[in-house]
Enzyme design. Structure first.
Site: not given
Length: 405
Positions: A51, A130, A255, A281-282
């Site tokens: 994100e 994490r 895509a 991808g981000d």
């Protein structure tokens, strides 16, 4: 007594965020050489996370963007906030957690060292630490934080991902609350971001209802195959009937954007000399979302996604330099033949679609080298500052789309 959770830095002057990205980010330790981790002598500190990567790329594309999350009250958290702020991302609603650490991952980069544990050229692997992180404590309580509420209320786009759902029950509850409470409200985009390791101790059956609740769904073909047993765009459109648009990204090939009415637009990816695959991808998501905010047609949105991904693929970090707006505009307007002839490398972009200095389209291949203007191949570059990126054109609200359905 330890202090309570505290907000991050105050918001810098500037336009209010058009886009808000909610989710995890981590400190990243990047190796100084290819090869297995045991052969690496030094690591360089950076930051990364789906994100926050999207937030940084959106800001680079001229979209005022905020990132909302939690970080630890530690050096990694401070570095993360500083780097995102330097990229132009609003971090004013990030909470600093005095009890939990900032997540961390190591990147392993393959090479041709001959070591039996070498991943091989062009391959990489991320090693995450994490569990129990500050970001894993994200919860619906976020929706009572005045800073977060203000950003969400003013946004035209809210971007989420499946990674958040896998971090903890509280994170899953937050996604469900955001998808329920933001109606009517911003356009909600959701990227699957399938990470099998995160779902080993959790039930991935919670994901499909989240994906189907979004307005815009982004799926990697390989990830969809692993998670849902198919990578076929039409089958995935049937699997998720509610989003207005489902975008299926088939890596280096194509895509496809599929609308609810059955309309489909496919656009081939650019030819790229790959340096590092992480973050592509981000970057595609950010490019496509920026195109959506600018109200480009579907082909333009897919092309901007491909171009953003290509720039990420040709840089060693998750974030990379994007071309100046005249180069972007020329490529978005390129003929199919010129688009197919375009090449992206670590040095820059070569394409017959790029304009000459006088704005004309002279015959022959032209190039943009990172940090320079477009020029004819072989001409010596001259220093020239990139023009400022265009301001984002806000989308309509979810209520507007609901009336149109």
């Amino acid at each position: 007594m330890p202090r309570q959770d505290a907000p991050g830095p105050t918001r810098r002057p500037g336009p209010p965020p058009t886009a808000v990205c909610v989710g995890e980010s981590m400190a990243a330790l990047l190796p100084d050489r290819p090869g297995p981790l045991e052969a690496v002598e030094n690591f360089r500190l950076s930051v990364g996370g789906a994100e926050s990567n999207v937030a940084g790329a959106l800001a680079a594309l001229g979209v005022p963007t905020a990132w909302i999350s939690r970080v630890g009250d530690d050096g990694f958290g401070r570095r993360l906030l500083a780097e995102l702020a330097d990229r132009g991302v609003d971090v004013s609603a990030v909470t600093v957690d005095p009890h939990r650490p900032t997540g961390l991952y190591f990147k392993e980069v393959g090479g041709d060292t001959g070591h039996r544990h070498d991943l091989g050229p062009g391959r990489s692997r991320l090693h995450y630490h994490r569990r129990g992180s500050a970001a894993a404590a994200l919860s619906p309580a976020l929706l009572t934080d005045p800073a977060a509420v203000a950003l969400l209320a003013g946004a035209r786009l809210l971007h989420l991902s499946g990674i958040t759902a896998a971090l903890s029950d509280d994170c899953l509850a937050l996604l469900r609350a955001l998808l329920a409470d933001c109606r009517p409200g911003p356009l909600v985009s959701f990227d699957l971001n399938w990470r099998p390791a995160l779902w080993r101790d959790r039930d991935p059956a919670v994901l499909p209802p989240l994906l189907d609740a979004a307005d815009l769904l982004l799926l990697g073909a390989d990830e969809a195959q692993a998670a849902f047993g198919t990578d076929e765009p039409t089958a995935l459109r049937r699997r998720f009937p509610s989003p207005a648009t489902v975008v299926v990204k088939d890596g280096a090939r194509v895509a496809t954007a599929l609308e609810r009415d059955g309309t489909a637009v496919a656009e081939p990816a650019l030819a790229v000399e790959v340096v590092e695959a992480t973050g592509a991808g981000d970057a595609f998501a950010a490019g496509y979302l920026a195109g959506t905010i600018r109200r480009l047609d579907q082909r333009g949105r897919l092309r901007l996604g491909h171009l953003s991904a290509a720039c990420a693929l040709t840089a060693p970090d998750d974030q990379t330099e994007l071309p100046p707006e005249p180069v972007v505009a020329a490529l978005l307007d390129a003929s199919p033949a010129d688009w197919a002839a375009t090449r992206v490398s670590a040095e820059g972009i070569t394409s017959p679609a790029l304009p000459a200095d006088d704005g004309s389209r002279a015959r022959g291949e032209r190039s943009w080298t990172r940090g320079t203007r477009a020029r004819t191949r072989g001409e010596q570059p001259r220093a020239q500052a990139d023009p400022p990126p265009p301001q984002a054109d806000p989308t309509g609200t979810r209520a507007d789309r609901a009336r149109a359905r």
